[in-house]
Design a protein around this motif. Structure first.
Motif, PDB file in Angstrom:
ATOM      1  N   GLY A   1       0.816  -1.216   0.000  1.00  0.00           N
ATOM      2  CA  GLY A   1       0.000   0.000   0.000  1.00  0.00           C
ATOM      3  C   GLY A   1       0.847   1.263   0.000  1.00  0.00           C
ATOM      4  N   GLY A   2       1.913   1.261   0.813  1.00  0.00           N
ATOM      5  CA  GLY A   2       2.796   2.427   0.855  1.00  0.00           C
ATOM      6  C   GLY A   2       3.518   2.650  -0.456  1.00  0.00           C
ATOM      7  N   LEU A   3       3.986   1.571  -1.066  1.00  0.00           N
ATOM      8  CA  LEU A   3       4.696   1.704  -2.335  1.00  0.00           C
ATOM      9  C   LEU A   3       3.755   1.986  -3.499  1.00  0.00           C
ATOM     10  CD1 LEU A   3       7.394  -1.063  -1.872  1.00  0.00           C
ATOM     11  CD2 LEU A   3       7.712   1.401  -1.859  1.00  0.00           C
ATOM     12  N   PHE A   4       2.492   1.643  -3.342  1.00  0.00           N
ATOM     13  CA  PHE A   4       1.466   2.029  -4.314  1.00  0.00           C
ATOM     14  C   PHE A   4       1.403   3.555  -4.405  1.00  0.00           C
ATOM     15  CE2 PHE A   4      -2.892   3.474  -4.970  1.00  0.00           C
ATOM     16  CZ  PHE A   4      -3.291   2.778  -6.110  1.00  0.00           C
ATOM     17  N   ILE A   5       1.327   4.209  -3.242  1.00  0.00           N
ATOM     18  CA  ILE A   5       1.298   5.678  -3.203  1.00  0.00           C
ATOM     19  C   ILE A   5       2.617   6.260  -3.705  1.00  0.00           C
ATOM     20  CG2 ILE A   5       1.067   7.681  -1.675  1.00  0.00           C
ATOM     21  CD1 ILE A   5      -0.662   5.893   0.152  1.00  0.00           C
ATOM     22  N   TYR A   6       3.706   5.652  -3.281  1.00  0.00           N
ATOM     23  CA  TYR A   6       5.050   6.096  -3.697  1.00  0.00           C
ATOM     24  C   TYR A   6       5.193   6.072  -5.219  1.00  0.00           C
ATOM     25  CZ  TYR A   6       9.943   4.906  -4.881  1.00  0.00           C
ATOM     26  OH  TYR A   6      11.170   4.810  -5.466  1.00  0.00           O
ATOM     27  N   ASP A   7       4.790   4.968  -5.820  1.00  0.00           N
ATOM     28  CA  ASP A   7       4.943   4.796  -7.262  1.00  0.00           C
ATOM     29  C   ASP A   7       4.089   5.794  -8.038  1.00  0.00           C
ATOM     30  OD1 ASP A   7       6.502   3.413  -9.014  1.00  0.00           O
ATOM     31  OD2 ASP A   7       5.103   1.769  -9.331  1.00  0.00           O
ATOM     32  N   VAL A   8       2.842   5.938  -7.615  1.00  0.00           N
ATOM     33  CA  VAL A   8       1.931   6.854  -8.309  1.00  0.00           C
ATOM     34  C   VAL A   8       2.422   8.296  -8.216  1.00  0.00           C
ATOM     35  CG1 VAL A   8      -0.402   7.827  -8.304  1.00  0.00           C
ATOM     36  CG2 VAL A   8      -0.077   5.355  -8.019  1.00  0.00           C
ATOM     37  N   PHE A   9       2.856   8.697  -7.018  1.00  0.00           N
ATOM     38  CA  PHE A   9       3.302  10.088  -6.826  1.00  0.00           C
ATOM     39  C   PHE A   9       4.528  10.416  -7.673  1.00  0.00           C
ATOM     40  CE2 PHE A   9       6.206  13.027  -4.664  1.00  0.00           C
ATOM     41  CZ  PHE A   9       5.422  14.167  -4.663  1.00  0.00           C
ATOM     42  N   TRP A  10       5.546   9.542  -7.635  1.00  0.00           N
ATOM     43  CA  TRP A  10       6.794   9.868  -8.311  1.00  0.00           C
ATOM     44  C   TRP A  10       6.723   9.710  -9.820  1.00  0.00           C
ATOM     45  CZ3 TRP A  10      10.009  12.821  -5.963  1.00  0.00           C
ATOM     46  CH2 TRP A  10      10.178  12.750  -4.583  1.00  0.00           C
TER      47      TRP A  10
END
Length: 369
Positions: free
Chosen positions: A213-222
């Protein structure tokens, strides 16, 4: 652990227009299909075999093969650490010469890649050696202090077969260092991915959900919020991505119009899929329902990523599609089967395994004395 900083990128030439996805494709439809299909196939190999090897790794009593366990605290902090690392690399590439940075990175991944490829090949190579092969055992042991305060720093056991694998891996390493050829890159990339899935263990499903879940947000943002990730992906010359040329049919092994998939988009879902395989085994039902469900969910998510990328002509954060698929499908199956509570109660305890191993070792030493 390799940072999760690569994305399935648009297979265009390395120009500013290409990064923005504003120029036309130069590859043929057949070449594009071959490249995408090869990337999917290469992504599935380390996940499938890494998950199988993770089961043996969890039961191993060899200190050199003990897995590294990711806790919920590690999972919560990882996107922040990955973001700082990614942005730091971005600044480095903007301020300093890419040539010198990539030279240092090449040397680092040259050494790391040799060890990873050797560890990957070692179990498979045993089948190719004759029965009467003189296989001698070796141990590399570093300790500090003496007597009761003696503590092991490094304890690595290997044999003659491992040394043969190391020699072969060194040849691949020199090839990569000198030529940066895409095949050598992929050999190292596959080794990194397989070792990551095998040796990085989530302690429970909740931790897996937090990490993904955290890397989902990370990937989308960057990817969508900035140009940082795509810029780093284009500038970073290291085997932390799998690549395949779309113009292979036209230019052979010297083709250079690549589609690429970052190792983070393989390893992160892969360690969750491997956890579900170990959960399947703990149920003792002789079925691998959750493993196969998550495995095919990964295929679905990756295929959806490629479809969206090809349709909109823009780099896509693969975890945007992989995370919901890899988490959602197994949870849905668990809900239908009434095993959702059992799934979230399942927890691995590597400390106990390590403790048992240490205890057996101490008892063995006492007997010898």
């Amino acid at each position: 652990m390799a940072e999760v900083e690569e994305v399935l990128s648009h297979p265009l030439n390395n120009t500013d227009e290409a990064i923005k996805g504003t120029v036309k494709l130069v590859a043929t439809p057949v070449g594009t299909a071959l490249a995408y299909g090869s990337l999917v196939f290469m992504a599935l190999l380390p996940i499938f075999y890494g998950a199988l090897r993770s089961v043996r790794c969890a039961k191993s009593k060899n200190s050199s093969d003990m897995p590294e366990t990711i806790t919920s605290r590690d999972a919560a902090r990882f996107p922040l650490i990955a973001s700082c690392t990614l942005f730091g690399l971005y600044l480095f590439f903007k301020i300093f010469s890419q040539e010198y940075i990539n030279l240092l990175l090449s040397m680092y991944f040259f050494l790391l890649g040799i060890l990873a490829l050797s560890h990957t090949l070692s179990p498979a190579m045993n089948r190719f050696f004759p029965v009467n092969f003189p296989n001698k055992q070796y141990q590399l042991l570093f300790t500090q202090d003496t007597g009761e305060t003696k503590e092991e720093i490094v304890n690595y056991e290997f044999d003659t077969k491992d040394m043969v694998c190391l020699a072969f891996s060194s040849v691949v390493g020199v090839w990569y260092l000198l030529k940066k050829h895409w095949i050598a890159n992929n050999l190292f990339g596959l080794a990194f991915a397989l070792n990551g899935v095998e040796l990085l263990h989530l302690n429970n499903v909740s931790t897996g959900c937090i990490l993904l879940g955290g890397l989902f947000i990370y990937d989308v943002f960057w990817v969508f919020g900035t140009n940082v990730m795509v810029t780093v992906a284009k500038s970073f010359e290291a085997p932390i991505k799998l690549v395949f040329p779309q113009d292979l049919l036209e230019h052979g092994l010297e083709a250079n119009n690549f589609a690429m998939l970052g190792l983070g988009d393989i390893v992160i879902p892969g360690i969750f899929i491997a956890l579900l395989l170990r959960f399947d085994i703990s149920l003792k039902k002789n079925t691998h329902t959750y493993f196969y469900t998550s495995f095919f969910a990964y295929i679905f998510g990756l295929a959806l990523t490629i479809f969206v990328m090809h349709t909109f002509k823009h780099a896509q954060p693969a975890l945007l599609y992989l995370v919901p698929a890899c988490i959602g499908f197994p949870l849905l199956i668990a809900l239908v089967k009434g095993e959702i509570a059992e799934m979230f109660r399942y927890e691995e305890s590597p400390k106990e395994v390590s403790g048992d191993s240490n205890q057996e070792k101490k008892e063995s030493e006492k007997k010898e004395n």
